[in-house]
Design a protein around this motif. Structure first.
Motif, mmCIF file in Angstrom:
data_model
loop_
_atom_site.group_PDB
_atom_site.id
_atom_site.type_symbol
_atom_site.label_atom_id
_atom_site.label_comp_id
_atom_site.label_asym_id
_atom_site.label_seq_id
_atom_site.Cartn_x
_atom_site.Cartn_y
_atom_site.Cartn_z
ATOM 1 N N LEU A 5 0.828 -1.204 0.000
ATOM 2 C CA LEU A 5 0.000 0.000 0.000
ATOM 3 C C LEU A 5 0.862 1.255 0.000
ATOM 4 O O LEU A 5 1.964 1.260 0.553
ATOM 5 C CB LEU A 5 -0.910 0.014 1.238
ATOM 6 C CG LEU A 5 -1.953 -1.100 1.318
ATOM 7 C CD1 LEU A 5 -2.638 -1.088 2.680
ATOM 8 C CD2 LEU A 5 -2.972 -0.954 0.207
ATOM 9 N N SER A 6 0.373 2.309 -0.604
ATOM 10 C CA SER A 6 1.075 3.592 -0.627
ATOM 11 C C SER A 6 1.226 4.142 0.783
ATOM 12 O O SER A 6 0.378 3.921 1.647
ATOM 13 C CB SER A 6 0.291 4.609 -1.453
ATOM 14 O OG SER A 6 0.184 4.182 -2.781
ATOM 15 N N LYS A 33 -4.869 2.979 -0.279
ATOM 16 C CA LYS A 33 -5.090 2.983 -1.720
ATOM 17 C C LYS A 33 -6.248 3.920 -2.003
ATOM 18 O O LYS A 33 -7.266 3.878 -1.321
ATOM 19 C CB LYS A 33 -5.425 1.567 -2.190
ATOM 20 C CG LYS A 33 -5.738 1.454 -3.663
ATOM 21 C CD LYS A 33 -4.498 1.726 -4.507
ATOM 22 C CE LYS A 33 -4.821 1.673 -5.991
ATOM 23 N NZ LYS A 33 -4.866 2.982 -6.626
#
Length: 86
Positions: A5-6, A33
Motif C-alpha cells: 500500500l502507498s 489505496k
C-alpha cells in the motif's frame, strides 16, 4: 499486502496528499489505496495508532467538491492514526 500500500506523503497514490496542518501527522504513518469513480472518492488501508493498534479503514464518499473530499480523507485517516484505541 500491507507493504504494497502507498505511504501517506511518501509514495504511490498518496505521495502528494497529507499537505495541510491537520493531516501532517499522518505522513509516513497512514498506508492506503485511493479510488475514483464518476463523482465518488474512496480510500482504504491500514494505520498503526499511537498506542500500537493496527486498524483497517475504508471510506467511500460522494463529494460536492473534489478537492475538499481529498482533504477530508487525509484528515480523517490522520485522526485515526493519532487516537489511543485501547
Amino acid at each position: 499486502m500491507i507493504t504494497g500500500l502507498s505511504v501517506a506523503g511518501v509514495e504511490g497514490s498518496l505521495r502528494r496528499q497529507y499537505i495541510d496542518n491537520q493531516s501532517l501527522a499522518g505522513r509516513g504513518v497512514v498506508r492506503g489505496k485511493t479510488g475514483t469513480l464518476n463523482k465518488v472518492r474512496a480510500r482504504a488501508g491500514v494505520v498503526r495508532t499511537k498506542d500500537g493498534s493496527l486498524l483497517a479503514y475504508a471510506f467511500l464518499i460522494r463529494p460536492k467538491n473534489e478537492y475538499n473530499a481529498m482533504i477530508w480523507l487525509d484528515r480523517v485517516t490522520t485522526a485515526i492514526s493519532t487516537c489511543g484505541c485501547r
